[in-house]
Design an enzyme around this catalytic site. Structure first.
Site, PDB file in Angstrom:
ATOM      1  N   ASN A 452      -5.161 -39.065  -6.924  1.00  0.00           N
ATOM      2  CA  ASN A 452      -4.929 -38.308  -8.153  1.00  0.00           C
ATOM      3  C   ASN A 452      -5.678 -36.983  -8.108  1.00  0.00           C
ATOM      4  OD1 ASN A 452      -4.337 -38.018 -11.212  1.00  0.00           O
ATOM      5  ND2 ASN A 452      -6.556 -37.757 -11.069  1.00  0.00           N
ATOM      6  N   GLU A 453      -4.956 -35.897  -8.052  1.00  0.00           N
ATOM      7  CA  GLU A 453      -5.478 -34.542  -8.219  1.00  0.00           C
ATOM      8  C   GLU A 453      -6.496 -34.091  -7.186  1.00  0.00           C
ATOM      9  OE1 GLU A 453      -6.609 -33.795 -12.303  1.00  0.00           O
ATOM     10  OE2 GLU A 453      -4.536 -33.954 -12.974  1.00  0.00           O
ATOM     11  N   ASP A 454      -6.589 -34.784  -6.039  1.00  0.00           N
ATOM     12  CA  ASP A 454      -7.557 -34.329  -5.041  1.00  0.00           C
ATOM     13  C   ASP A 454      -7.116 -33.016  -4.387  1.00  0.00           C
ATOM     14  OD1 ASP A 454      -8.844 -36.577  -5.802  1.00  0.00           O
ATOM     15  OD2 ASP A 454      -8.679 -37.634  -3.897  1.00  0.00           O
TER      16      ASP A 454
END
Ligand code: BMA
Length: 862
Positions: A452-454
């Site tokens: 998620n969103e890295d």
């Protein structure tokens, strides 16, 4: 240990959930031990149960609970000595999950050290069990060190790595533990520890170590083939040449539909063997998502038995027969991103999911079921298991299978630049294999995403990323080493272990472009609320090919607020304790911004709750409605998942249903725009708050119909133009009969103009009938709502049996009914226009109970 048997015996399982006690590790003496109700558990709940900790969800108690996460804790139990462990049999202690830095001792000897919450462990304890006396019980002890401190230690050992993150202490990136335990922008910092998944002692000579079921379906859907295989452990324990029989069966309900015997083949080494079988189901009953058909579930079972028919071990998986494709093809908008199930393109309206409790072991299977059940009448199709939580419990996926809710599964990495030192990579690999194997058979599971969103963290921190550089060694040496995890390790594992589930490197991910690119991949659209704080009225213009996150905060239900506010005088919108139960950056400003831009704000708590909920309702409606319209434009938008369905404690957050499963009004607004057939109407947007903005002389409006039906339908459509002030129609209504509505798409039906110079402010009120039945409504209001007056609405709510008949003399915005415990409403948060009574069904209201309360925008105006 006595008792010797030379025939293989069935597996015996001793459940180890009872008889545990715990203490702070460094406390001495027998008095230091406290009873544990039942394992799995978490240390916080065990302390609460023993009255050693005040409920951290109340008031400011989260702060008072901080010490718990900074201490070491020891759990112990005794295992009664098994009476017989036959020769050639094994005893294994199976831990499905230990949170997190655990040191396990059996009879005082270390048998396991673990540091990954997501990893199950199996420890061979045969020798310890065999070498003990018959009357000697065994002591099992699990000691947990504080993950908060250990994380910092590990981080300090890796100065070569840039620990950067959004949310929580950056040291969290060094530890494989649910990342939200470090606190998130909707969750408290509660560093749990404990035996968080079941523990048992298994005794067996032979065992099914893994069962894999790959389904393929013939193009004509007449036949489903299941490639089933098992890994068998302990084949070498066959005695006197007895051949172990393996039998696979497929059944639907009580009916066996196929069965096959298979041979066991040794797999190189001495301890592993495999058996495979090709199973067939003719005329398969297909698994379909919610709203598109049924969810028949077949069971694939496998039995290991002796030649004489003694069953030694059995295992099964409940599967669904379905084909899933993630369609990513070049098109007129860039590259598509949508799901196709059994050849049906599905617009994935749905929600993102966070762990539904700060204390994971408090979530029962019934609670999982209740959460997923909420999604069904709301016309939601997909839930995204967000990467900062956990690979969910089996009960979660079971509920999704049963109810037709598709699962988007992130791997557990969230909002950070994760390190890749060798030990953590080994651990991540084992974690990914174990969890993919555990959940891959669920028909609801349609995609794996790497994180998620890295990639967003990488973009905002300008960490090295050259999409064209395909040398993994370079990635590992760069300051964004986790690219190796998302683009090499995890795709390899998912291709090997579950090739039938599409893999996507991250959520969001732009296929080499920036992760916010609207033409490719999925997107998290946070420029409403976070970022540039755009007006939500333009949500539709901000979307990408699949909007896997977007949201708007709203206060929870008043009863939820009262559950944590301890003093009457703190029951006002900006009280310290209410602010404390909102963890989002800048939340006061943002809530205030969206309120003052759109409505006349309030200071009384219940009125304020209604306003924040109305704003959330409007914002999400604008998002979903517009993006669903785009589905019909060559699949320009493949789906939208609100951030977030649920909460992990009582809080003001983006959730649409609060911690106590009380629905916020947005829940209903979403359901309406995601209905199988829905009508949409809107006038063009004008931004009223930019410098020198004047109301435009005219605004175009358009009316369209969206349909998820797979065949064309014929509909009648009507638009009325209703004065907000008088409730009268200011000009002739338009009626269009016999409109051909395109299947699984969008049909543009009418266009027109609002004349702001000569016409008074009015609502565009649309309705649609199919076969003479009114199926949907939509209303479009002059914006912003705060410029409108709402006196004398003459709202009537009449109880007729279990229905509420609702009408108004003048247009009404967002009439919300009370969410009373045990009551279910078929609709709420509705807009009304005169001469259009709406009927709302109420389930669960008991005879003699007072009617439900309600309110609407401007209810207090005279
Ligand atoms: C997203 C999520 C969460 C966060 C939410 C709201 O980016 O992935 O990390 O809680 O935004 O800020």
């Amino acid at each position: 240990m006595s008792g010797v048997a030379d025939t293989p015996v069935p597996m015996e399982v001793v459940d180890l959930s009872a008889g545990w006690s715990f203490k702070q590790r460094d406390d001495a003496g027998e008095n230091a031990w406290y009873p544990v109700k039942k394992v799995p558990s978490t240390v916080h709940q065990d302390l609460i149960d023993n009255k050693k900790l005040d409920d951290p969800f109340l008031g400011f108690n989260e702060i008072k609970a901080e010490w718990v996460g900074l201490k070491s804790w020891t759990y112990r139990t005794t295992i009664a000595n098994p009476s017989v462990l036959p020769r050639g049999s094994k005893a294994v202690l199976a831990f499905d999950g230990l949170d997190t830095f655990a040191h396990v001792r059996l009879d005082g000897k270390t048998i396991l050290r673990s540091d990954n919450m997501f990893l199950p462990h199996r420890v061979d304890v045969t020798e310890a069990i065999q070498s003990s006396r018959v009357d000697q019980d065994h002591s099992l002890e699990v000691e947990f060190e504080p993950a908060f401190l250990k994380a910092r230690e590990i981080k300090d050992q890796h100065p070569e790595h840039k620990f950067i993150c959004f949310n929580g202490d950056p040291a969290r990136l060094a530890v494989r533990k649910a990342q939200y335990h470090w606190g998130w922008d909707w969750g408290p910092l509660l560093m749990c520890a404990g035996i968080w998944r079941p523990v048992r002692l298994e005794m067996y000579s032979i065992r099914i170590a893994d069962l894999r079921t790959g389904v393929t379906i013939a193009d004509d859907y007449k036949l489903a083939a299941i490639q089933a295989s098992v890994e068998v452990e302990g084949l070498e324990n066959q005695h006197h040449g007895r051949i172990v029989q393996v039998r696979f069966t497929v059944s639907l309900g009580d009916r066996e539909v196929f069965s096959r015997q298979a041979d066991v083949t040794p797999l190189g080494g001495r301890h592993k063997a495999t058996a495979t079988a090709h199973l067939e189901v003719s005329d398969p009953q297909l698994w379909m998502p919610n709203g598109y058909g049924q969810q028949p579930l077949y069971t694939v079972s496998v039995t290991l038995s002796t030649e004489e028919g003694t069953v030694l071990h059995q295992d099964s998986r409940r599967i669904g027969l379905r084909k899933v494709q993630l369609v990513q093809e070049p098109d007129s908008h860039g590259k598509s991103f949508y799901f196709r199930v059994n050849d049906v393109d599905i617009f994935c309206g749905g929600s993102c999911w966070i762990p539904t409790d700060s204390f994971l072991t408090n979530v029962t299977p019934e609670k999982y079921r209740a959460w997923i059940e909420l999604m069904v009448p709301a016309n939601q199709k997909m839930i995204r298991v967000w990467g900062g939580g956990i690979y969910e419990n089996d009960a979660f996926y079971d509920a999704c299978d049963e109810l037709g809710i598709m699962v988007w599964q992130d791997f557990m990495f969230g909002c950070g630049n994760y390190p890749c030192f060798p030990a953590i990579l080994t651990s991540i690999e084992a974690e990914a294999v174990a969890n993919v194997r555990r959940i891959r058979h669920h028909p609801s599971l349609v995609i794996f995403a790497g994180n998620n969103e890295d990639y967003q963290v990488q973009e905002s921190a300008h960490l090295t990323y050259d999409y064209e550089d395909k040398t993994e060694e370079h990635w590992l040496k760069s300051d964004f080493p986790a690219r190796y995890i998302y683009e090499s390790l995890l795709p390899r594992i998912s291709a090997a272990e579950a090739p039938w589930i599409p893999y996507h490197p991250g959520s969001p991910w732009g296929d080499g472009k920036i992760s916010s690119d609207p033409t490719v991949g999925d997107m998290h659209q946070w420029n409403v609320w976070h970022g540039t704080q755009e007006k939500y009225q333009i949500f539709d213009s901000l979307g990408g090919r699949f909007n896997s996150e977007f949201g708007m905060e709203a206060f929870p239900h008043i009863a939820t607020i009262k559950s944590f506010v301890e003093r009457e005088e703190d029951l006002y919108p900006q009280s310290h304790v209410l602010d404390f139960h909102n963890k989002a950056d800048g939340h006061e400003r943002r809530i205030a911004t969206y309120l003052v831009e759109n409505v006349r704000t309030a200071t009384e708590l219940e009125a304020y709750i209604h306003l924040t909920q109305l704003i959330q309702c409007e914002a999400l409606m604008f998002g979903y409605r517009g993006w669903r319209k785009q589905w019909g434009d060559d699949r320009r938008c493949g789906g939208a998942l609100v951030w977030q369905l649920n909460d992990c404690w009582p809080v003001t957050s983006w959730s649409i249903v609060d911690y106590y499963l009380r629905r916020k009004p947005a829940y209903y607004a979403m359901a309406r725009v995601l209905a199988p057939v829905a009508v949409g109407i809107r006038r063009s947007h004008h931004d009223w708050s930019v410098t020198h903005a004047r109301e435009p002389r005219t605004q175009d409006w358009e009316l369209w119909v969206v349909s998820a039906k797979l065949t064309e339908i014929t509909a009648d459509v009507e638009v009325k133009f209703v004065s907000v002030q008088t409730g009268l129609e200011i000009k002739d209504r338009i009626v269009k009969k016999g409109v051909k509505v395109a299947p699984n798409g969008t049909t543009d039906v009418l266009k027109g103009q609002v004349d702001n110079v000569h016409e008074e402010p009015h609502v565009l009120a649309a309705r649609i009938w199919v076969d003479g039945t009114l199926v949907a409504r939509d209303t479009d209001w002059p914006q912003p709502l705060k410029y409108l007056q709402f006196p004398d609405r003459n709202v009537k709510v009449e109880m007729v049996g279990d229905e509420m008949h609702v009408s108004a003399g003048k247009p009404v915005k967002c009439l919300v009914f009370e969410e009373r415990e045990g009551c279910h409403l078929s609709d709420s948060a509705i807009d009304l226009v005169p001469n259009d009574q709406q009927i709302i069904r109420v389930r669960g209201l008991k005879a003699g109970e007072p009617p439900l309360n309600w309110t609407y925008l401007g209810a207090g105006e005279q």
